[in-house]
Design a protein around this motif. Structure first.
Motif, PDB file in Angstrom:
ATOM      1  N   VAL A 260       3.759   9.457  -6.268  1.00 57.45           N
ATOM      2  CA  VAL A 260       4.130  10.815  -6.664  1.00 57.45           C
ATOM      3  C   VAL A 260       3.196  11.232  -7.791  1.00 57.45           C
ATOM      4  CG1 VAL A 260       5.964  12.309  -7.539  1.00 57.45           C
ATOM      5  CG2 VAL A 260       6.540  10.363  -6.066  1.00 57.45           C
ATOM      6  N   ARG A 261       2.534  12.371  -7.640  1.00 57.20           N
ATOM      7  CA  ARG A 261       1.575  12.825  -8.650  1.00 57.20           C
ATOM      8  C   ARG A 261       2.192  13.897  -9.534  1.00 57.20           C
ATOM      9  NH1 ARG A 261      -1.372  11.212  -4.364  1.00 57.20           N
ATOM     10  NH2 ARG A 261      -3.220   9.945  -4.841  1.00 57.20           N
ATOM     11  N   ALA A 262       1.819  13.864 -10.804  1.00 58.72           N
ATOM     12  CA  ALA A 262       2.346  14.831 -11.764  1.00 58.72           C
ATOM     13  C   ALA A 262       1.202  15.441 -12.553  1.00 58.72           C
ATOM     14  CB  ALA A 262       3.310  14.149 -12.727  1.00 58.72           C
ATOM     15  N   PRO A 263       1.188  16.785 -12.709  1.00 60.24           N
ATOM     16  CA  PRO A 263       0.165  17.408 -13.561  1.00 60.24           C
ATOM     17  C   PRO A 263       0.246  16.888 -14.995  1.00 60.24           C
ATOM     18  CG  PRO A 263       1.335  19.050 -12.246  1.00 60.24           C
ATOM     19  CD  PRO A 263       2.078  17.769 -12.078  1.00 60.24           C
ATOM     20  N   GLU A 264       1.492  16.689 -15.476  1.00 59.86           N
ATOM     21  CA  GLU A 264       1.714  16.146 -16.811  1.00 59.86           C
ATOM     22  C   GLU A 264       2.768  15.057 -16.704  1.00 59.86           C
ATOM     23  OE1 GLU A 264       2.789  19.225 -19.486  1.00 59.86           O
ATOM     24  OE2 GLU A 264       0.959  20.391 -19.185  1.00 59.86           O
TER      25      GLU A 264
ATOM     26  N   ASP B  34      14.471   1.277   0.677  1.00 60.43           N
ATOM     27  CA  ASP B  34      13.336   0.985   1.549  1.00 60.43           C
ATOM     28  C   ASP B  34      12.052   1.616   1.026  1.00 60.43           C
ATOM     29  OD1 ASP B  34      13.825   3.633   2.017  1.00 60.43           O
ATOM     30  OD2 ASP B  34      14.272   3.423   4.152  1.00 60.43           O
ATOM     31  N   ARG B  35      12.144   2.279  -0.150  1.00 58.69           N
ATOM     32  CA  ARG B  35      10.963   2.912  -0.727  1.00 58.69           C
ATOM     33  C   ARG B  35      11.118   2.960  -2.244  1.00 58.69           C
ATOM     34  NH1 ARG B  35      10.595   9.052   0.443  1.00 58.69           N
ATOM     35  NH2 ARG B  35      11.751   9.158  -1.502  1.00 58.69           N
ATOM     36  N   ILE B  36      10.029   2.724  -2.938  1.00 57.49           N
ATOM     37  CA  ILE B  36      10.008   2.849  -4.394  1.00 57.49           C
ATOM     38  C   ILE B  36       8.967   3.893  -4.762  1.00 57.49           C
ATOM     39  CG2 ILE B  36       9.410   1.680  -6.554  1.00 57.49           C
ATOM     40  CD1 ILE B  36      10.622  -0.856  -5.424  1.00 57.49           C
ATOM     41  N   ASP B  37       9.386   4.877  -5.529  1.00 56.47           N
ATOM     42  CA  ASP B  37       8.488   5.953  -5.956  1.00 56.47           C
ATOM     43  C   ASP B  37       7.839   5.585  -7.287  1.00 56.47           C
ATOM     44  OD1 ASP B  37       9.219   7.435  -3.747  1.00 56.47           O
ATOM     45  OD2 ASP B  37      10.760   8.565  -4.809  1.00 56.47           O
ATOM     46  N   VAL B  38       6.537   5.821  -7.371  1.00 53.51           N
ATOM     47  CA  VAL B  38       5.786   5.566  -8.600  1.00 53.51           C
ATOM     48  C   VAL B  38       5.084   6.863  -9.008  1.00 53.51           C
ATOM     49  CG1 VAL B  38       4.027   4.179  -9.718  1.00 53.51           C
ATOM     50  CG2 VAL B  38       5.419   3.176  -7.931  1.00 53.51           C
ATOM     51  N   LEU B  39       5.304   7.255 -10.252  1.00 54.18           N
ATOM     52  CA  LEU B  39       4.721   8.492 -10.771  1.00 54.18           C
ATOM     53  C   LEU B  39       3.397   8.183 -11.450  1.00 54.18           C
ATOM     54  CD1 LEU B  39       5.431  11.538 -11.162  1.00 54.18           C
ATOM     55  CD2 LEU B  39       6.316  10.903 -13.418  1.00 54.18           C
ATOM     56  N   VAL B  40       2.339   8.897 -11.013  1.00 55.15           N
ATOM     57  CA  VAL B  40       1.003   8.691 -11.575  1.00 55.15           C
ATOM     58  C   VAL B  40       0.393  10.054 -11.911  1.00 55.15           C
ATOM     59  CG1 VAL B  40       0.679   6.603 -10.186  1.00 55.15           C
ATOM     60  CG2 VAL B  40      -0.193   8.792  -9.345  1.00 55.15           C
TER      61      VAL B  40
ATOM     62  N   ALA C 271      10.743   6.884 -15.426  1.00 52.88           N
ATOM     63  CA  ALA C 271      10.745   8.319 -15.707  1.00 52.88           C
ATOM     64  C   ALA C 271      12.106   8.747 -16.257  1.00 52.88           C
ATOM     65  CB  ALA C 271      10.430   9.099 -14.431  1.00 52.88           C
ATOM     66  N   PRO C 272      12.148   9.767 -17.120  1.00 60.92           N
ATOM     67  CA  PRO C 272      13.429  10.295 -17.591  1.00 60.92           C
ATOM     68  C   PRO C 272      14.280  10.764 -16.409  1.00 60.92           C
ATOM     69  CG  PRO C 272      11.601  11.229 -18.831  1.00 60.92           C
ATOM     70  CD  PRO C 272      10.995  10.483 -17.689  1.00 60.92           C
ATOM     71  N   VAL C 273      15.588  10.845 -16.634  1.00 64.20           N
ATOM     72  CA  VAL C 273      16.513  11.123 -15.535  1.00 64.20           C
ATOM     73  C   VAL C 273      16.189  12.437 -14.826  1.00 64.20           C
ATOM     74  CG1 VAL C 273      18.908  11.699 -14.988  1.00 64.20           C
ATOM     75  CG2 VAL C 273      18.399   9.710 -16.413  1.00 64.20           C
ATOM     76  N   ALA C 274      15.936  13.500 -15.572  1.00 70.17           N
ATOM     77  CA  ALA C 274      15.703  14.801 -14.929  1.00 70.17           C
ATOM     78  C   ALA C 274      14.508  14.745 -13.986  1.00 70.17           C
ATOM     79  CB  ALA C 274      15.498  15.889 -15.986  1.00 70.17           C
ATOM     80  N   ARG C 275      13.418  14.111 -14.433  1.00 71.54           N
ATOM     81  CA  ARG C 275      12.248  14.004 -13.571  1.00 71.54           C
ATOM     82  C   ARG C 275      12.528  13.101 -12.375  1.00 71.54           C
ATOM     83  NH1 ARG C 275       6.676  15.434 -12.521  1.00 71.54           N
ATOM     84  NH2 ARG C 275       6.670  14.588 -10.415  1.00 71.54           N
TER      85      ARG C 275
END
Length: 334
Positions: free
Chosen positions: A134-138, A113-119, A151-155
């Protein structure tokens, strides 16, 4: 025909690199192809196009597929403005990413019901509808799966865990990421620490179970290395002490005649990692001052290059006669 009659979308000069008709488009893409906002609105009547997210349209009737939702989330995250956003491109993370990485416990895309996007952290973008930003410093280096940056599995695990409260689900995701060979335990713990999730009891419990299992698997690989490469048998899991003196520390394998010790580094990065590393370094330097050669092995080295690690240990054993005799130490079971 009245105004309620569905309008059949006219063909658009939009196509994918493979020549297939493009199912999704942003408002800017449509405008660039000469489709004004009024016509877009007309196409979005019942039975026609659908606005999945602000500025993102499905150019087909019927429910969106899981792939449609992924690509729509990325289109939205790339921005609706005419000027492309600066910085790394967005990527799918969280449970959706883990589904693409094929972790067994990750729900299928159609069930999310939700998709996360890293920016990047500097992006001014809000979560909306079924998209969570989802925000990332790097930003990490993405992996391309089914044509989608992921995103890689760990992240992805860390981002998924941030929204989970069920301890068993968290434990399964962490375990599957390691058992599946996607990453080492320490890499996952580092991401959990960066996300400030190690203060949550159910996450800490899952990490402790993961590290215990990871150490057990690494110890088994060490046993296998000694056997498969015909190294002399050491004494296993022992404590070293000076006669009548202080405790020198424990090692995973020790060859008394050659004064060679093997220590598995299964530490995980935590908030007190500097202190742990200082303690580890102090112990190693003390042993080496006493003439004991300490061979440092990591789980990753054992898993990916066992033959090379066997050569390192064999070389240390063969070099023993050329070194000054080591101080006598007492060897006790650990």
């Amino acid at each position: 025909m009245n105004h309620n009659t569905p309008i059949t979308p006219r063909p658009l000069p939009l196509s994918s690199p493979t020549g297939r008709t493009q199912r999704l488009a942003s408002a800017d893409q449509l405008r660039a192809q000469g489709v004004p906002a009024a016509e877009v609105a007309a196409h979005c009547r019942p039975g026609g196009w659908q606005q999945l997210l602000p500025g993102v349209f499905l150019l087909q009737p019927g429910p969106p597929t899981g792939e449609d939702r992924l690509k729509a989330a990325l289109l939205y995250a790339r921005g609706a403005g005419s000027v492309p956003p600066q910085g790394p491109d967005p990527m799918i993370t969280g449970l959706a990413a883990l589904a693409l990485h094929r972790l067994p416990s990750a729900p299928p895309l159609t069930a999310l019901d939700r998709i996360d996007v890293l920016v990047p952290r500097t992006r001014r973008l809000r979560s909306t509808g079924w998209v969570r930003v989802v925000r990332a410093p790097e930003s990490p280096e993405p992996v391309e799966l089914t044509g989608v940056p992921v995103a890689p599995v760990a992240r992805a695990v860390a981002d998924a865990v941030s929204g989970l409260t069920d301890a068993e689900t968290v434990r399964r995701l962490l375990t599957e990421a390691v058992r599946g060979g996607h990453c080492e335990p320490g890499v996952i713990v580092r991401e959990l620490s960066r996300a400030r999730l190690l203060s949550r009891t159910h996450v800490v419990d899952a990490v402790d179970a993961l590290l215990a299992e990871g150490r057990s698997r690494s110890e088994q690989r060490l046993y296998d290395m000694v056997r498969e490469f015909a190294l002399p048998d050491p004494v296993w899991n022992v404590d070293l002490r000076l006669p009548g003196g202080p405790h020198l520390g424990g090692v995973d394998a020790y060859w008394p005649e050659q004064a060679v010790a093997v220590e598995l580094d299964t530490r995980a990065p935590r908030q007190d990692d500097d202190e742990l590393w200082t303690e580890y370094t102090r112990k190693r330097e003390h042993l080496e001052r006493l003439g004991i050669t300490v061979v440092h092995l990591t789980p990753r080295k054992l898993r990916e290059a066992m033959d090379q690690q066997a050569t390192v240990v064999r070389t240390a054993l063969m070099a023993a006669p050329d070194r000054h005799p080591a101080t006598y130490v007492v060897v006790l079971p650990r």
